[in-house]
Design a protein around this motif. Structure first.
Motif: not given
Length: 331
Positions: A148-150, A180-186
């Motif tokens: 959600r922050i991403a 890191l990986n979650t933000c990349r996915d978003v």
């Protein structure tokens, strides 16, 4: 609309009245709900914030907050952390943009950075134990909070230069790889151009080349440190506003602390609190009024009316009066 008004401690009692003078220029349909929180209340009652206070805040649409003093007492309950977590204000938004007429520590004025900081977990999870010979804090990173922050960071990036920098330290702290990986996915999902920086390298490069960055998303502690570093880049912590955004509510505050060393002297810089009102106006979908506030601040600075932290001689009241005068002159 209900606005909770919390002056807090120290200079909060000086800059929030200044910010309200600016807000009142627009004669908006706002009901102000004053609330006492912080060290002053704790010294009188033994509690800095109560369950009853939280219920009042939950029934308000937004909050304008000054600053609180946090004593080195394990029994003191952090007001800020409590509000952020109880109201689930998960996104801390901190713009770093120079004001014309003010140069920061590096002299560079060619940058416009938006730090988007995860606001509810990380090392500020409040899960700690302090003993005589050992102390520990539990650092929490979750996929839900990272997503959600991403998401909100990508929404901001899409409205700006469409570039996102993800800050982490996954080479040493393996939990950061989830963030890191979650933000990349978003970012991939939103077609936002993105890169990643280790937090220590980011601190160095923000000082050296701040113009390279647009929207920066970071876990709680990293975002806190990097945005305070931004105070040196723009010229003073007294210039930095912030917003804490949730699904339904928002909380606006200057980044600076309660500054007890100058409290009561009438010299506190009100600009960060006043620019926090501009962010409040943006949140209320009143961008034209937000623009007027920002331009009035800039005009006052260019007129040479500045407080001592900016090298000027103006009092809090004199600077506020100048800003209000510029706002009124636009009507």
């Amino acid at each position: 609309m209900k606005l909770a008004v919390i002056e807090g401690d120290g200079v909060g009692r000086e800059v929030i009245p200044a910010a309200l003078q600016v807000l009142d220029c627009f004669d908006l349909p706002i009901e102000k709900i004053p609330l006492e929180l912080g060290l002053g209340k704790w010294e009188k009652t033994g509690q800095a914030i109560t369950d009853a206070d939280l219920e009042i805040l939950k029934n308000c649409d937004c909050i304008l907050f000054g600053a609180v003093t946090t004593p080195a007492d394990p029994n003191y309950k952090s007001v800020l952390l409590t509000i952020r977590q109880e109201l689930d204000l998960y996104a801390n938004i901190r713009p770093l943009k120079p004001i014309k007429g003010i140069k920061g520590a590096t002299g560079n004025t060619d940058f416009d950075i938006l730090v988007v900081r995860e606001n509810t977990e990380g090392l500020y999870s409040s899960i700690e134990e302090v003993g005589e010979n050992e102390a520990w804090s539990k650092r929490i990173i979750t996929r839900r909070a990272s997503e959600r922050i991403a998401q909100i960071a990508c929404e901001y990036a899409a409205k700006r230069a469409n570039h996102l920098t993800i800050v982490h330290k996954s080479n040493v702290i393996k939990a950061d790889s989830l963030f890191l990986n979650t933000c990349r996915d978003v970012a991939h999902t939103h077609n936002v151009i993105h890169d990643a920086m280790l937090v220590d390298a980011m601190a160095y490069d923000m000082v050296r080349s701040p113009e390279k960055y647009d929207v920066v998303v970071a876990p709680n502690l990293y975002g806190d440190i990097l945005s305070d570093l931004g105070g040196a880049l723009v010229g003073s912590l007294g210039l930095l506003p912030s917003a804490n955004i949730g699904e339904k509510q928002a909380f606006f505050e200057p980044v600076h602390g309660s500054a007890p060393d100058i409290a009561g002297r009438g010299v506190a810089n009100p600009i960060a609190a006043i620019l926090s009102v501009a962010m409040l106006l943006d949140w209320l979908n009143r961008p034209e009024q937000a623009r007027i506030v920002r331009e009035a601040v800039e005009k006052s600075v260019l007129d040479g009316i500045m407080t001592s932290d900016l090298g000027g001689k103006a009092s809090t009241l004199e600077l506020t009066d100048s800003i209000v005068s510029h706002i009124v002159s636009t009507f």
